[in-house]
Design a protein around this motif. Sequence first.
Motif, mmCIF file in Angstrom:
data_model
loop_
_atom_site.group_PDB
_atom_site.id
_atom_site.type_symbol
_atom_site.label_atom_id
_atom_site.label_comp_id
_atom_site.label_asym_id
_atom_site.label_seq_id
_atom_site.Cartn_x
_atom_site.Cartn_y
_atom_site.Cartn_z
ATOM 1 N N ARG A 14 20.981 53.452 7.711
ATOM 2 C CA ARG A 14 20.903 52.175 8.474
ATOM 3 C C ARG A 14 19.191 51.899 8.915
ATOM 4 O O ARG A 14 18.378 51.240 8.744
ATOM 5 N N GLU A 15 18.728 53.245 9.707
ATOM 6 C CA GLU A 15 17.580 53.292 10.042
ATOM 7 C C GLU A 15 16.558 53.391 9.155
ATOM 8 O O GLU A 15 15.361 52.946 8.973
ATOM 9 N N GLN A 16 16.800 54.048 7.843
ATOM 10 C CA GLN A 16 16.001 54.312 6.694
ATOM 11 C C GLN A 16 15.546 52.776 6.251
ATOM 12 O O GLN A 16 14.326 52.700 5.549
ATOM 13 N N ILE A 17 16.516 52.178 5.769
ATOM 14 C CA ILE A 17 16.714 51.034 5.288
ATOM 15 C C ILE A 17 16.098 49.656 5.952
ATOM 16 O O ILE A 17 15.504 48.958 5.187
ATOM 17 N N ALA A 18 16.242 49.919 7.367
ATOM 18 C CA ALA A 18 15.691 48.711 8.222
ATOM 19 C C ALA A 18 14.413 48.163 7.748
ATOM 20 O O ALA A 18 14.312 46.815 7.712
ATOM 21 N N PRO A 19 13.431 48.897 7.555
ATOM 22 C CA PRO A 19 12.043 48.315 7.276
ATOM 23 C C PRO A 19 11.959 47.234 5.915
ATOM 24 O O PRO A 19 11.222 46.570 5.645
ATOM 25 N N LEU A 20 13.255 47.528 5.200
ATOM 26 C CA LEU A 20 13.057 46.715 3.643
ATOM 27 C C LEU A 20 14.022 45.674 3.871
ATOM 28 O O LEU A 20 13.880 44.715 3.163
ATOM 29 N N VAL A 21 14.550 45.456 5.092
ATOM 30 C CA VAL A 21 15.640 44.099 5.463
ATOM 31 C C VAL A 21 14.903 43.227 6.184
ATOM 32 O O VAL A 21 14.763 43.185 7.172
ATOM 33 N N HIS A 22 14.458 42.068 5.432
ATOM 34 C CA HIS A 22 13.847 41.223 6.117
ATOM 35 C C HIS A 22 14.704 40.131 6.100
ATOM 36 O O HIS A 22 15.801 39.962 5.575
ATOM 37 N N LYS A 23 14.372 38.869 6.529
ATOM 38 C CA LYS A 23 15.192 37.731 6.805
ATOM 39 C C LYS A 23 15.686 37.402 5.359
ATOM 40 O O LYS A 23 14.942 37.339 4.440
ATOM 41 N N ASP A 24 16.876 37.206 4.926
ATOM 42 C CA ASP A 24 17.197 36.650 3.751
ATOM 43 C C ASP A 24 17.255 37.794 2.749
ATOM 44 O O ASP A 24 17.867 37.541 1.513
ATOM 45 N N THR A 25 16.820 39.063 2.792
ATOM 46 C CA THR A 25 17.044 40.034 2.068
ATOM 47 C C THR A 25 18.391 40.415 1.739
ATOM 48 O O THR A 25 19.121 40.497 2.506
ATOM 49 N N ALA A 26 18.552 40.499 0.502
ATOM 50 C CA ALA A 26 19.978 40.694 0.137
ATOM 51 C C ALA A 26 20.261 42.403 -0.146
ATOM 52 O O ALA A 26 19.263 42.747 -0.652
ATOM 53 N N LEU A 27 21.336 42.799 0.180
ATOM 54 C CA LEU A 27 21.645 44.188 -0.163
ATOM 55 C C LEU A 27 22.692 44.312 -1.321
ATOM 56 O O LEU A 27 23.695 43.704 -1.220
#
Lengths: 304, 304
Positions: free
Chosen positions: A86-99
């Motif tokens: 969660r912490e590692q990925i957070a910087p990549l998750v912007h508004k609308d970013t799909a996982l």
Amino acid sequence: MILTFTVFGTGAVGAYYGGRLAELGNTVHFLARSDYDTIKESGLKIHSPKGDIFLENPSVFNKTDDIPPSDVVLIALKTTGNSILREQIAPLVHKDTALLVLQNGLGMEEEFQSWFPENPVLGGMCFICSRKKAPGIIEHLDYGLMTLGALNPDHKDLRDEVGRLMDEASVPVTLVDDLHEARWRKLLWNIPYNGLTVALNCNTQDIMTNPDSRHLIRVLMEEVIAGAAVCGCVIEKEAVEKMLIFTDKMTPYEPSMKLDFNYKRSMEIEYMYDRPLKEAASRGYVMKSVFMLRDQLKFIQSRY
Amino acid sequence: MILTFTVFGTGAVGAYYGGRLAELGNTVHFLARSDYDTIKESGLKIHSPKGDIFLENPSVFNKTDDIPPSDVVLIALKTTGNSILREQIAPLVHKDTALLVLQNGLGMEEEFQSWFPENPVLGGMCFICSRKKAPGIIEHLDYGLMTLGALNPDHKDLRDEVGRLMDEASVPVTLVDDLHEARWRKLLWNIPYNGLTVALNCNTQDIMTNPDSRHLIRVLMEEVIAGAAVCGCVIEKEAVEKMLIFTDKMTPYEPSMKLDFNYKRSMEIEYMYDRPLKEAASRGYVMKSVFMLRDQLKFIQSRY
């Protein structure tokens, strides 16, 4: 819609799918760790019977903070690291970013959704034999099909678009409406073969050709079907026979958990065993044989 | 009543109990195979914390035909040879000869009775740690208690007399009226510990100190209790906890099946697993975890 991608975990799975997308000109950023220097210097190579890929100058990073925003993040790390993901990925998750979760097991998408409640979450089940041969060099051996679903039906269009791009990039895609059911269907293979090749220290063919272990596979599959059923996922009984025939035809194979065992790496017991067990048990059904296999795996791992 | 004995199988178990009887002056004939020459020449030696035994000139044979008639034949061979035992033992079974079965598992007494319907059949469960150190030399390490029962209530007097002689010979005996139940009680320990030390390649302590394998032991024991129950043998639930505490206190131990595995000898799967499984299943209860362990053992044995 032009989608851009980030591959979180440039290993045997992430590099293959990211590589296929990148070779067609899609924007794909790769997060690599141990292999970063090699990829930066010599590029990313994927040997494949479906055509080799060589990305001479891939967009590669060793820190998430440096990666530009993208539309889709492919989660291609083992679930054994999910507690800190969660912490590692957070910087990549912007508004609308799909996982797009490419991991094995159950409950990952729901977990990612709980961490990032506003973002679309897709799940991709990868039927692929591939392995890392050396830093920056992936060997794709066989298969490659991806079953793709959206956690939330609102994101069907996104699922379709990702599927279309994958398809264009020579990745055969099966779209599914019920991701939860698709995850259970994948477990039908993963639960018996991953665990038993470790518990019995052998490959798929060894298990299939011995009548007693073959019986065990059948028992485990029937339990998974019963477990899926109480969780609302109806898998037809014929699926057992189909899986057996499919595996009979496969090249003798050591599944990912067996490789983890061979190299004394942490095994994906939580997502592949604990979570399905918990989900079925919370609905009143204990998968007893699966539970036993889980206990054995935990014991085996404790003695690495 | 003066009883004479023949020990069929002069190994770790047969030599110990036969030796104890012989040292007090009882007539005991020993059937030995590989060790015959050594015993004939140098006698039979049993080292024991309860007092060493040295039989300088035991009545030892290497062929059943030569052995004089005796009142009781102690069956002290592994069950793995039972399929040919009937023929082997027939020359020793005269009118009234009693058979005392010292083997592990379930259903042996009923089988011997079916072979020799007119003869009394007793069963003895041996709680003993002993091993063969060298030809003609047995090392008795600990315990030695025998639980003794008669298959047919008509033979209670015989059971009592054998028990009395054992007791005189420093073998503590517990007499039981229900041999079938006593066999199931022994399985409560034998099924989990024998199989799991093989499947997980470890000793009893390793299993007991890991929470997951300890859980597995409990699950297997609870299944055995449920299996026994459908077969009409009521074992109280508290027996599980008692067995666990008993095993916690034991020296780290490799049960007989683990030793068979170590030396790539045939394992007693049929009598210790198949028969209890079959008996419970014929009464409508499948011991699923026990079944799984059985399948694993069969697989493991097939790869010797």
